[in-house]
Design a protein around this motif. Structure first.
Motif, PDB file in Angstrom:
ATOM      1  N   ARG A 103       2.522  10.947   3.095  1.00  0.00           N
ATOM      2  CA  ARG A 103       1.783  10.898   4.354  1.00  0.00           C
ATOM      3  C   ARG A 103       0.534  10.032   4.242  1.00  0.00           C
ATOM      4  NH1 ARG A 103       1.497  17.202   5.825  1.00  0.00           N
ATOM      5  NH2 ARG A 103       0.983  17.256   3.608  1.00  0.00           N
ATOM      6  N   ALA A 104      -0.207  10.206   3.165  1.00  0.00           N
ATOM      7  CA  ALA A 104      -1.386   9.357   2.958  1.00  0.00           C
ATOM      8  C   ALA A 104      -0.977   7.900   2.797  1.00  0.00           C
ATOM      9  CB  ALA A 104      -2.161   9.828   1.727  1.00  0.00           C
ATOM     10  N   ALA A 105       0.144   7.660   2.111  1.00  0.00           N
ATOM     11  CA  ALA A 105       0.616   6.283   1.904  1.00  0.00           C
ATOM     12  C   ALA A 105       1.022   5.639   3.225  1.00  0.00           C
ATOM     13  CB  ALA A 105       1.795   6.279   0.936  1.00  0.00           C
ATOM     14  N   ALA A 106       1.728   6.397   4.066  1.00  0.00           N
ATOM     15  CA  ALA A 106       2.180   5.843   5.348  1.00  0.00           C
ATOM     16  C   ALA A 106       0.994   5.515   6.246  1.00  0.00           C
ATOM     17  CB  ALA A 106       3.119   6.829   6.044  1.00  0.00           C
ATOM     18  N   TYR A 107       0.000   6.387   6.265  1.00  0.00           N
ATOM     19  CA  TYR A 107      -1.153   6.136   7.129  1.00  0.00           C
ATOM     20  C   TYR A 107      -2.003   4.988   6.588  1.00  0.00           C
ATOM     21  CZ  TYR A 107      -4.112   7.517  10.999  1.00  0.00           C
ATOM     22  OH  TYR A 107      -4.790   7.537  12.190  1.00  0.00           O
ATOM     23  N   ALA A 108      -2.155   4.904   5.279  1.00  0.00           N
ATOM     24  CA  ALA A 108      -2.873   3.765   4.692  1.00  0.00           C
ATOM     25  C   ALA A 108      -2.119   2.468   4.963  1.00  0.00           C
ATOM     26  CB  ALA A 108      -3.056   3.972   3.195  1.00  0.00           C
ATOM     27  N   GLY A 109      -0.786   2.520   4.908  1.00  0.00           N
ATOM     28  CA  GLY A 109       0.012   1.338   5.243  1.00  0.00           C
ATOM     29  C   GLY A 109      -0.167   0.929   6.691  1.00  0.00           C
ATOM     30  N   LEU A 110      -0.262   1.907   7.594  1.00  0.00           N
ATOM     31  CA  LEU A 110      -0.515   1.600   9.003  1.00  0.00           C
ATOM     32  C   LEU A 110      -1.885   0.952   9.174  1.00  0.00           C
ATOM     33  CD1 LEU A 110       0.183   1.769  12.003  1.00  0.00           C
ATOM     34  CD2 LEU A 110      -0.699   4.113  12.004  1.00  0.00           C
ATOM     35  N   PHE A 111      -2.869   1.443   8.421  1.00  0.00           N
ATOM     36  CA  PHE A 111      -4.220   0.867   8.466  1.00  0.00           C
ATOM     37  C   PHE A 111      -4.186  -0.607   8.044  1.00  0.00           C
ATOM     38  CE2 PHE A 111      -8.215  -0.127   6.274  1.00  0.00           C
ATOM     39  CZ  PHE A 111      -9.142   0.144   7.274  1.00  0.00           C
ATOM     40  N   VAL A 112      -3.501  -0.884   6.944  1.00  0.00           N
ATOM     41  CA  VAL A 112      -3.389  -2.274   6.463  1.00  0.00           C
ATOM     42  C   VAL A 112      -2.644  -3.131   7.490  1.00  0.00           C
ATOM     43  CG1 VAL A 112      -2.342  -3.726   4.687  1.00  0.00           C
ATOM     44  CG2 VAL A 112      -3.536  -1.641   4.040  1.00  0.00           C
ATOM     45  N   SER A 113      -1.620  -2.565   8.122  1.00  0.00           N
ATOM     46  CA  SER A 113      -0.857  -3.315   9.123  1.00  0.00           C
ATOM     47  C   SER A 113      -1.720  -3.650  10.336  1.00  0.00           C
ATOM     48  CB  SER A 113       0.370  -2.508   9.555  1.00  0.00           C
ATOM     49  OG  SER A 113       1.200  -2.220   8.453  1.00  0.00           O
ATOM     50  N   LEU A 114      -2.598  -2.724  10.737  1.00  0.00           N
ATOM     51  CA  LEU A 114      -3.500  -2.994  11.855  1.00  0.00           C
ATOM     52  C   LEU A 114      -4.438  -4.154  11.531  1.00  0.00           C
ATOM     53  CD1 LEU A 114      -4.373   0.654  12.960  1.00  0.00           C
ATOM     54  CD2 LEU A 114      -3.398  -1.103  14.427  1.00  0.00           C
ATOM     55  N   ILE A 115      -4.989  -4.133  10.324  1.00  0.00           N
ATOM     56  CA  ILE A 115      -5.878  -5.223   9.921  1.00  0.00           C
ATOM     57  C   ILE A 115      -5.114  -6.557   9.893  1.00  0.00           C
ATOM     58  CG2 ILE A 115      -7.398  -6.077   8.113  1.00  0.00           C
ATOM     59  CD1 ILE A 115      -8.481  -3.615   9.492  1.00  0.00           C
ATOM     60  N   ALA A 116      -3.900  -6.527   9.335  1.00  0.00           N
ATOM     61  CA  ALA A 116      -3.089  -7.757   9.277  1.00  0.00           C
ATOM     62  C   ALA A 116      -2.743  -8.257  10.677  1.00  0.00           C
ATOM     63  CB  ALA A 116      -1.818  -7.506   8.471  1.00  0.00           C
ATOM     64  N   ALA A 117      -2.466  -7.332  11.601  1.00  0.00           N
ATOM     65  CA  ALA A 117      -2.160  -7.736  12.981  1.00  0.00           C
ATOM     66  C   ALA A 117      -3.361  -8.414  13.631  1.00  0.00           C
ATOM     67  CB  ALA A 117      -1.737  -6.501  13.788  1.00  0.00           C
ATOM     68  N   THR A 158       0.830  -1.215   0.000  1.00  0.00           N
ATOM     69  CA  THR A 158       0.000   0.000   0.000  1.00  0.00           C
ATOM     70  C   THR A 158       0.857   1.254   0.000  1.00  0.00           C
ATOM     71  OG1 THR A 158      -1.823  -1.115   1.122  1.00  0.00           O
ATOM     72  CG2 THR A 158      -1.736   1.276   1.293  1.00  0.00           C
ATOM     73  N   SER A 159       1.858   1.279   0.854  1.00  0.00           N
ATOM     74  CA  SER A 159       2.722   2.459   0.943  1.00  0.00           C
ATOM     75  C   SER A 159       3.529   2.657  -0.332  1.00  0.00           C
ATOM     76  CB  SER A 159       3.660   2.306   2.142  1.00  0.00           C
ATOM     77  OG  SER A 159       4.510   3.414   2.251  1.00  0.00           O
ATOM     78  N   ILE A 160       4.035   1.577  -0.930  1.00  0.00           N
ATOM     79  CA  ILE A 160       4.839   1.679  -2.147  1.00  0.00           C
ATOM     80  C   ILE A 160       4.012   2.235  -3.307  1.00  0.00           C
ATOM     81  CG2 ILE A 160       5.995   0.287  -3.909  1.00  0.00           C
ATOM     82  CD1 ILE A 160       7.119  -1.437  -1.759  1.00  0.00           C
ATOM     83  N   ILE A 161       2.744   1.819  -3.388  1.00  0.00           N
ATOM     84  CA  ILE A 161       1.898   2.271  -4.499  1.00  0.00           C
ATOM     85  C   ILE A 161       1.427   3.708  -4.290  1.00  0.00           C
ATOM     86  CG2 ILE A 161      -0.289   1.883  -5.679  1.00  0.00           C
ATOM     87  CD1 ILE A 161       0.077  -1.098  -5.179  1.00  0.00           C
ATOM     88  N   LEU A 162       0.866   3.985  -3.103  1.00  0.00           N
ATOM     89  CA  LEU A 162       0.260   5.305  -2.877  1.00  0.00           C
ATOM     90  C   LEU A 162       1.293   6.407  -2.711  1.00  0.00           C
ATOM     91  CD1 LEU A 162      -2.694   4.422  -0.465  1.00  0.00           C
ATOM     92  CD2 LEU A 162      -2.737   4.794  -2.930  1.00  0.00           C
ATOM     93  N   SER A 163       2.510   6.061  -2.343  1.00  0.00           N
ATOM     94  CA  SER A 163       3.533   7.083  -2.163  1.00  0.00           C
ATOM     95  C   SER A 163       3.833   7.809  -3.467  1.00  0.00           C
ATOM     96  CB  SER A 163       4.817   6.456  -1.605  1.00  0.00           C
ATOM     97  OG  SER A 163       5.787   7.427  -1.342  1.00  0.00           O
ATOM     98  N   VAL A 164       3.787   7.092  -4.595  1.00  0.00           N
ATOM     99  CA  VAL A 164       4.071   7.728  -5.883  1.00  0.00           C
ATOM    100  C   VAL A 164       2.806   8.205  -6.579  1.00  0.00           C
ATOM    101  CG1 VAL A 164       6.182   6.418  -6.246  1.00  0.00           C
ATOM    102  CG2 VAL A 164       4.024   5.476  -7.069  1.00  0.00           C
TER     103      VAL A 164
END
Length: 799
Positions: free
Chosen positions: A422-436, A411-417
């Motif tokens: 900032r949006a990519a990092a927060y979306a990546g954190l969201f995905v990480s929470l779901i995965a956890a 998620t972070s790799i795609i949305l960052s570009v």
């Protein structure tokens, strides 16, 4: 019917061929306010639908069972064909250990013996009767003979005593106090209990408890050696009484007393089988079952090992626990739970984006993009977890290694570009929470995903080409993720070979995730009409078909576009906008002039002005149509949306002043009115920073060509006048620019134009050298003419 379909299909393909050849215009138009995309962008219903889909997917992946397939069966004393790991903590009762523990408790429970009250009373009565009979015997006069009562045991005992024993006992029992002492010793030993010698022979050593005369169970457990049999009780009583006499006579006293006591005393402890069984049963029931705790990630059944009874019990308990957790009621309870959690996380994510990236919240397109990337990542995470469980069971890989194969960085790799870091990092954190949450609330997965998302997003955000993107992303994930996994497994004291496998899987994860992200970006760019710097940079290639056409068919416009791109790129860089976007938009902003290049002054090669033969209205139509024609060409050549927006918006609703003023002058002569709207571009107004910069650079570059002997002061005045005119005319009303950024753009334009239009030093002429060069040209011409004459003579001779 078939004929009708054939005709329509033929016409459609024929029209497509004509469109490709440029003989007719395409039917597609992206006109503001008239397309489905605009409705999609502004619709609140679409906005809600997107969020609902993301919410549903989050809840689905969290509730989706991610454990092993437990439909397999194992046979005791046979080799296991797969490994089963525990997905959660559970406990089970080890029946074998419980049985052993209860058997030990039963065997260790003391036997119950109760004191026979009747036996004790009989013994005490026998002692009292003995005293009476003994008194009779010692009271006989010399010559009298003691006559025993055959019905009295005490009398028989007294009759069996020798005279020596009687004389010793007469001393021991001569007073009432001594008799009480004798009786007390017997009562004491009987109160303690006397065992049957036969039981000692049957059970040499055992533990027991005594129920006294009042029916009370004594707390203290005794061993069989602690309670005397009648023989030992007699000896103990004799020694206890004889110790009150002189040492030289003590031995004889002991023998005499033992002779009497051994005849009087008897066992009074009776084995109580009923109470013993009751106590053993209570002891067995008091033993709690032996529970074995199995932690998440522990091996339940290991591949290649012989399956024992305990392993089968552990597996069956685990399967039952899994099935109970997946029941109907539990399913709905978990569904409500995960739905609330995912909704809460989405609200937090929305609040963050609202304050940090408000343009994302206001754009359904960008929300859909973020939602699509999150959904793709969540689905891939679930697939990776499932695949790891399958292969982990086959290769004995513990679940703790799952995080090394989950694509948390995608998620972070795609949305960052595509949107921003900032949006990519927060979306990546969201995905990480779901995965956890998917991995049983793993804190390690959350930390790992957060770190990887931030580092990978930072690494790729400035990538300008796909090779750089791949190398940056792959290196970032392949270096950081293995390090995190190695530290985690080392902290858990895992084996070295598992740590190395986890590191290798993490490296492969980084490479595959980055490669897959590149493929997904290609699809997303086409689907959502969002361009990355990588795809835009490809369009900056001067060998692009449109730029090649512009170079040969409209060289003046081509040169103008290059200068505008230089101006726009530098200005965008100065205000921290996207310089690549500004550059590529500048290169293609005037491609519409390819339709009629000769009607634009920069392409006039000394020929007459084409507009001299046209009325102002017709001339204005030619000028205005280059925007529409440019959009048509952009659609035909499948240029990015941002480029089409720049083509459509770079003039805004500006007025074609020259032809409008000419029409006004002619109108005064003919007394006719001129509608200003007919001489204005259709718009819309430029909105994005880069498009606004292109619009201003276009005007400034064109106007700078009119300056005579340009200087920095003249250029600054010209740029400032154009900016003020644009502001007064409302052309910057929709622009995402501040006045501070406009000031920087002005300074950038002035600097760039001044360096481009600087004067050159006049070089002095060398007249002698010029005469010499003229003589050389004349000589070469004479030689050339002579050669031609000889060739003509040879030709005439040949004829």
């Amino acid at each position: 019917m078939l004929f009708y379909l054939k005709e329509n299909i033929f016409k459609r393909f024929k029209r497509r061929e004509l469109e490709k050849k440029g003989l007719i215009q395409t039917r597609q138009r992206l006109k503001q306010g008239e397309t489905f995309g605009t409705a999609f962008e502004k619709s609140k219903a679409v906005w809600i639908l997107i969020l609902m889909i993301v919410w549903a997917v989050c809840a689905a992946v969290m509730i989706y069972p991610s454990g092993d397939d437990l439909s397999i069966s194992f046979v005791e004393n046979q080799q296991s064909t797969s490994t089963v790991f525990a997905d959660f903590d559970f406990s089970y009762i080890d029946s074998e250990k419980t049985r052993i523990k209860r058997d030990n408790a039963v065997s260790e429970e003391p036997l119950i013996y109760k004191i026979d009250v009747q036996s004790t009373e009989n013994t005490v009565n026998l002692v009292s009767e003995f005293f009476q009979e003994f008194e009779k015997r010692i009271s006989l006069k010399e010559g009298e003979k003691y006559l025993p009562n055959p019905l009295s045991k005490a009398s028989i005992i007294v009759q069996s005593l020798s005279n020596e024993t009687c004389s010793i006992l007469s001393i021991v029992l001569q007073t009432q106090d001594k008799r009480k002492l004798f009786l007390g010793e017997i009562e004491n030993i009987m109160g303690r209990g006397v065992l049957d010698p036969g039981e000692i022979r049957e059970k040499p050593s055992f533990t027991f408890r005594i129920v006294d005369e009042k029916g009370r169970l004594r707390k203290k457990s005794l061993k069989s050696i602690d309670i005397p049999v009648p023989e030992e009780a007699s000896l103990e009583i004799s020694r206890s009484i004889a110790r009150y006499y002189s040492p030289e006579n003590r031995k004889s006293f002991e023998i005499a007393i033992k002779t009497i006591v051994s005849e009087i005393i008897s066992q009074n402890l009776i084995f109580d089988s009923g109470m013993t069984e009751q106590m053993k049963k209570s002891a067995e029931e008091s033993v709690s079952p032996v529970k074995v705790e199995v932690k998440r990630g522990n091996v339940i059944i290991e591949k290649g090992k012989i399956v024992d009874k305990e392993g089968i019990q552990r597996f069956q308990t685990y399967r039952q626990e899994r099935e109970s957790r997946q029941g109907y009621i539990v399913f709905w309870k978990n569904l409500v739970n995960v739905s609330i959690i995912s909704l809460f996380l989405m609200i937090l994510n929305g609040i963050y984006l609202f304050y940090i990236h408000p343009e994302v919240i206001k754009s359904n397109q960008k929300i859909a993009l973020v939602g699509t990337v999150i959904i793709i990542n969540l689905v891939l995470n679930t697939a990776a977890i499932k695949m790891f469980h399958i292969f982990g069971s086959a290769f004995n890989l513990p679940p703790v290694m799952t995080s090394s194969v989950v694509p948390l960085a995608m998620t972070s790799i795609i949305l960052s570009v595509m949107i921003g870091l900032r949006a990519a990092a927060y979306a990546g954190l969201f995905v990480s929470l779901i995965a956890a949450i998917q991995l049983n609330n793993s804190f390690h997965v959350l930390i790992c995903g957060m770190v990887i998302s931030i580092i990978a997003g930072i690494a790729v955000r400035h990538s300008t080409n796909h090779r750089s993107y791949f190398l940056r992303g792959a290196l970032a994930v392949s270096l950081v993720l293995p390090l995190i996994e190695i530290l985690h497994l080392w902290n858990l004291s895992e084996k070295t070979d598992l740590i190395m496998i986890s590191a290798a899987l993490s490296v492969a994860n980084g490479i595959l995730v980055t490669a897959l992200s590149m493929a997904i970006i290609f699809i997303l760019e086409m689907s959502f009409r969002i361009s990355t710097d990588m795809s835009l940079l490809i369009l900056c290639d001067y060998n692009h078909p449109l730029l090649k056409r512009l170079q040969f068919e409209a060289p003046g416009t081509y040169h103008h576009s290059i200068v505008v791109s230089t101006l726009a790129e530098q200005a965008a860089n100065d205000i921290m906008a996207n310089p690549i976007k500004a550059r590529v938009c500048s290169l293609f902003h005037d491609i519409g002039k390819l339709t009629t290049p000769e009607y634009f002054i920069e392409n006039n090669m000394g020929e007459g002005n084409k507009h001299d033969d046209l009325n102002p209205r017709m001339s204005s139509l030619v000028i205005l149509n280059h925007v529409k024609d440019g959009v048509d060409l952009a659609i035909k050549y499948k240029l990015r949306k941002i480029i089409r927006d720049a083509i459509e918006q770079h003039h805004g609703t500006d007025l074609v002043m020259f032809f409008y003023q000419r029409a006004v002058d002619e109108g005064r002569e003919t007394d006719s009115t001129v509608a200003e709207i007919d001489y204005r571009y259709p718009g819309p107004l430029p909105h994005e920073k880069e498009v606004v910069i292109v619009s201003l650079a276009d005007s400034c570059e064109a106007a700078s060509r009119t300056l005579q002997k340009p200087s920095q002061a003249k250029i600054d005045s010209l740029v400032w006048e154009i900016l003020r005119k644009r502001i007064r005319d409302g052309q910057l009303n929709d622009a995402e620019l501040t006045f501070g950024e406009l000031a920087k753009i002005r300074q950038s334009f002035v600097k760039t134009l001044t360096t481009m239009m600087h004067g050159r030093v006049t070089y002095p002429k060398d007249e002698e050298k010029e005469d010499y060069e003229d003589d050389l040209f004349k000589a070469s011409k004479t030689v050339s003419d002579a050669g031609k004459n000889e060739d003509e003579k040879d030709d005439s001779k040949g004829m």
